[in-house]
Design a protein around this motif. Structure first.
Motif, mmCIF file in Angstrom:
data_model
loop_
_atom_site.group_PDB
_atom_site.id
_atom_site.type_symbol
_atom_site.label_atom_id
_atom_site.label_comp_id
_atom_site.label_asym_id
_atom_site.label_seq_id
_atom_site.Cartn_x
_atom_site.Cartn_y
_atom_site.Cartn_z
ATOM 1 N N LEU A 28 53.141 19.730 49.048
ATOM 2 C CA LEU A 28 54.643 19.227 49.992
ATOM 3 C C LEU A 28 55.698 19.745 48.642
ATOM 4 O O LEU A 28 56.941 19.746 49.600
ATOM 5 C CB LEU A 28 54.068 17.626 50.067
ATOM 6 C CG LEU A 28 55.271 17.017 50.808
ATOM 7 C CD1 LEU A 28 56.047 17.811 52.074
ATOM 8 C CD2 LEU A 28 55.495 15.704 50.881
ATOM 9 N N ALA A 29 56.078 19.299 47.459
ATOM 10 C CA ALA A 29 56.601 18.840 46.847
ATOM 11 C C ALA A 29 57.705 20.307 46.469
ATOM 12 O O ALA A 29 58.607 20.505 47.043
ATOM 13 C CB ALA A 29 56.575 18.449 45.246
ATOM 14 N N ALA A 30 56.369 21.310 46.517
ATOM 15 C CA ALA A 30 57.005 22.892 46.307
ATOM 16 C C ALA A 30 57.458 23.088 47.682
ATOM 17 O O ALA A 30 58.264 23.837 47.650
ATOM 18 C CB ALA A 30 55.682 23.673 46.016
ATOM 19 N N ALA A 31 56.952 23.012 48.674
ATOM 20 C CA ALA A 31 57.628 23.363 50.046
ATOM 21 C C ALA A 31 58.918 22.943 50.277
ATOM 22 O O ALA A 31 59.895 23.634 51.217
ATOM 23 C CB ALA A 31 56.585 22.875 51.437
ATOM 24 N N LEU A 32 59.207 21.566 49.879
ATOM 25 C CA LEU A 32 60.403 20.730 50.547
ATOM 26 C C LEU A 32 61.764 21.495 48.930
ATOM 27 O O LEU A 32 62.330 21.469 49.346
ATOM 28 C CB LEU A 32 60.717 19.465 49.467
ATOM 29 C CG LEU A 32 59.408 18.210 51.086
ATOM 30 C CD1 LEU A 32 59.151 17.469 50.334
ATOM 31 C CD2 LEU A 32 60.651 18.457 52.487
ATOM 32 N N ARG A 85 58.943 33.630 49.263
ATOM 33 C CA ARG A 85 59.074 32.354 49.240
ATOM 34 C C ARG A 85 57.208 31.582 49.665
ATOM 35 O O ARG A 85 57.467 31.125 49.395
ATOM 36 C CB ARG A 85 59.530 31.997 50.643
ATOM 37 C CG ARG A 85 60.432 30.982 50.820
ATOM 38 C CD ARG A 85 60.831 30.294 52.594
ATOM 39 N NE ARG A 85 59.998 30.712 53.671
ATOM 40 C CZ ARG A 85 60.556 31.102 54.555
ATOM 41 N NH1 ARG A 85 61.658 31.008 55.085
ATOM 42 N NH2 ARG A 85 59.331 31.338 55.481
ATOM 43 N N ASP A 86 56.778 32.151 51.174
ATOM 44 C CA ASP A 86 55.196 31.647 50.584
ATOM 45 C C ASP A 86 54.221 31.670 49.251
ATOM 46 O O ASP A 86 54.104 30.720 48.908
ATOM 47 C CB ASP A 86 54.626 32.092 51.438
ATOM 48 C CG ASP A 86 54.620 31.596 53.813
ATOM 49 O OD1 ASP A 86 55.780 30.780 53.449
ATOM 50 O OD2 ASP A 86 54.459 32.718 54.407
ATOM 51 N N ASP A 87 54.551 32.881 48.779
ATOM 52 C CA ASP A 87 53.798 33.060 46.955
ATOM 53 C C ASP A 87 54.770 32.085 46.309
ATOM 54 O O ASP A 87 53.920 31.631 45.565
ATOM 55 C CB ASP A 87 53.583 34.003 47.318
ATOM 56 C CG ASP A 87 53.410 35.099 48.125
ATOM 57 O OD1 ASP A 87 52.027 35.136 48.462
ATOM 58 O OD2 ASP A 87 52.948 36.512 47.058
ATOM 59 N N PHE A 88 55.923 32.513 46.074
ATOM 60 C CA PHE A 88 56.623 30.895 45.345
ATOM 61 C C PHE A 88 55.977 29.776 45.434
ATOM 62 O O PHE A 88 55.549 29.031 44.654
ATOM 63 C CB PHE A 88 57.817 31.804 45.644
ATOM 64 C CG PHE A 88 59.224 30.260 44.531
ATOM 65 C CD1 PHE A 88 58.994 31.200 43.491
ATOM 66 C CD2 PHE A 88 59.218 29.481 44.999
ATOM 67 C CE1 PHE A 88 59.398 30.455 42.194
ATOM 68 C CE2 PHE A 88 59.795 28.515 43.911
ATOM 69 C CZ PHE A 88 60.231 29.226 42.601
ATOM 70 N N THR A 89 56.255 28.834 46.849
ATOM 71 C CA THR A 89 55.586 27.918 46.890
ATOM 72 C C THR A 89 54.589 27.630 46.892
ATOM 73 O O THR A 89 54.069 26.830 46.208
ATOM 74 C CB THR A 89 55.282 27.423 48.770
ATOM 75 O OG1 THR A 89 57.218 28.401 49.199
ATOM 76 C CG2 THR A 89 55.580 26.128 48.845
ATOM 77 N N ARG A 90 53.156 28.246 46.890
ATOM 78 C CA ARG A 90 51.990 28.185 46.522
ATOM 79 C C ARG A 90 51.578 27.696 44.781
ATOM 80 O O ARG A 90 51.186 27.303 44.015
ATOM 81 C CB ARG A 90 50.830 29.625 46.507
ATOM 82 C CG ARG A 90 49.691 29.364 46.239
ATOM 83 C CD ARG A 90 49.132 30.607 46.010
ATOM 84 N NE ARG A 90 49.109 31.590 45.613
ATOM 85 C CZ ARG A 90 49.968 33.047 46.126
ATOM 86 N NH1 ARG A 90 49.779 33.273 47.736
ATOM 87 N NH2 ARG A 90 50.007 33.623 45.507
ATOM 88 N N ASP A 91 52.463 29.047 44.250
ATOM 89 C CA ASP A 91 52.638 29.229 42.333
ATOM 90 C C ASP A 91 53.016 27.885 42.538
ATOM 91 O O ASP A 91 53.157 27.657 41.431
ATOM 92 C CB ASP A 91 53.614 30.268 42.186
ATOM 93 C CG ASP A 91 51.800 31.394 42.682
ATOM 94 O OD1 ASP A 91 51.404 31.140 43.106
ATOM 95 O OD2 ASP A 91 52.357 32.609 42.212
ATOM 96 N N LEU A 92 53.889 27.572 42.665
ATOM 97 C CA LEU A 92 55.119 26.410 42.352
ATOM 98 C C LEU A 92 54.218 24.950 42.403
ATOM 99 O O LEU A 92 54.571 23.937 41.781
ATOM 100 C CB LEU A 92 56.472 25.914 43.132
ATOM 101 C CG LEU A 92 57.310 25.432 43.244
ATOM 102 C CD1 LEU A 92 57.200 24.958 41.287
ATOM 103 C CD2 LEU A 92 58.279 24.838 43.310
#
Length: 218
Positions: free
Chosen positions: A163-167, A137-144
């Motif tokens: 922020l957008a990716a994390a939300l 999930r953390d890796d996906f958030t960073r790449d998104l």
């Protein structure tokens, strides 16, 4: 005349490798569902798949990779939805529409919730898998976040894109887990779909509100 033969040979090797990988994955999944992730060893998977231990590691560097073997496909599906969105559609709206499409038109990548119930229960019963899920999930958030920044232009230090990716990631994760919690309580597949999409919709509204005035909201 040599080149076609060489390419054909490479294609055969690729096909053979993919068949072996799928066989290992299928065997591992069956064992994980039967006995739990932590109750299965690499050697047991190798023996059941009739391959060597090193062959397993050549295809799956970590045991967890055999469980989450469709992660790359899910990631690309989401990223492609952002890249191929229609003019005037924001990245957040593109992912919102993807969620509705995935629920209304189930596929191997995102099957109906009732078909993934055992998968989710197995994951939640293993601390190792839960830790790996958090890392993914953390890796996906960073790449998104990097994709968002690249699509609309990096604003400042990139914190808005992150922020957008994390939300977005938090919304999808919460909606998926809450849908499965509802499935355990009710076994009502239609109600579960409604719960998932309602949470996705609310999360999208909240995300767009947080992004108001930025390029990601347009």
């Amino acid at each position: 005349m040599r080149k076609p033969e060489r390419h054909a040979e490479l294609d055969r090797r690729t096909r053979k490798r993919l068949v072996t990988r799928q066989k290992i994955s299928d065997v591992a999944t069956r064992l994980f569902m039967e006995r739990g992730f932590d109750g299965v060893t690499i050697d047991e998977i190798a023996n059941a798949a009739d391959v060597g231990r090193m062959t397993v590691f050549n295809h799956f560097p970590r045991k967890e990779d055999m469980f989450f073997d469709r992660e790359d496909e899910i990631r690309e599906l989401a990223f492609d939805a952002v890249r191929s969105r229609s003019p005037g559609t924001s990245p957040v709206q593109a992912l919102l529409m993807l969620a509705h499409t995935m629920v209304e038109q189930p596929s191997e990548i995102f099957p109906p919730f009732e078909e993934t119930r055992a998968f989710v229960e197995t994951a939640q019963a293993s601390e190792t898998l839960k830790a790996r899920a958090r890392q993914m999930r953390d890796d996906f958030t960073r790449d998104l976040a990097a994709l968002f920044a690249g699509e609309v232009g990096d604003e400042g230090d990139g914190s808005i894109a992150y922020l957008a990716a994390a939300l977005v990631t938090a919304t999808w994760s919460t909606a998926f887990l809450q849908a499965h919690a509802a499935l355990r309580r009710t076994s009502d597949s239609q109600a579960v779909k409604a719960i998932f999409l309602a949470m996705i919709d609310r999360g999208a509204v909240a995300t767009l509100a947080a992004l108001r005035g930025t390029a990601l909201a347009r």
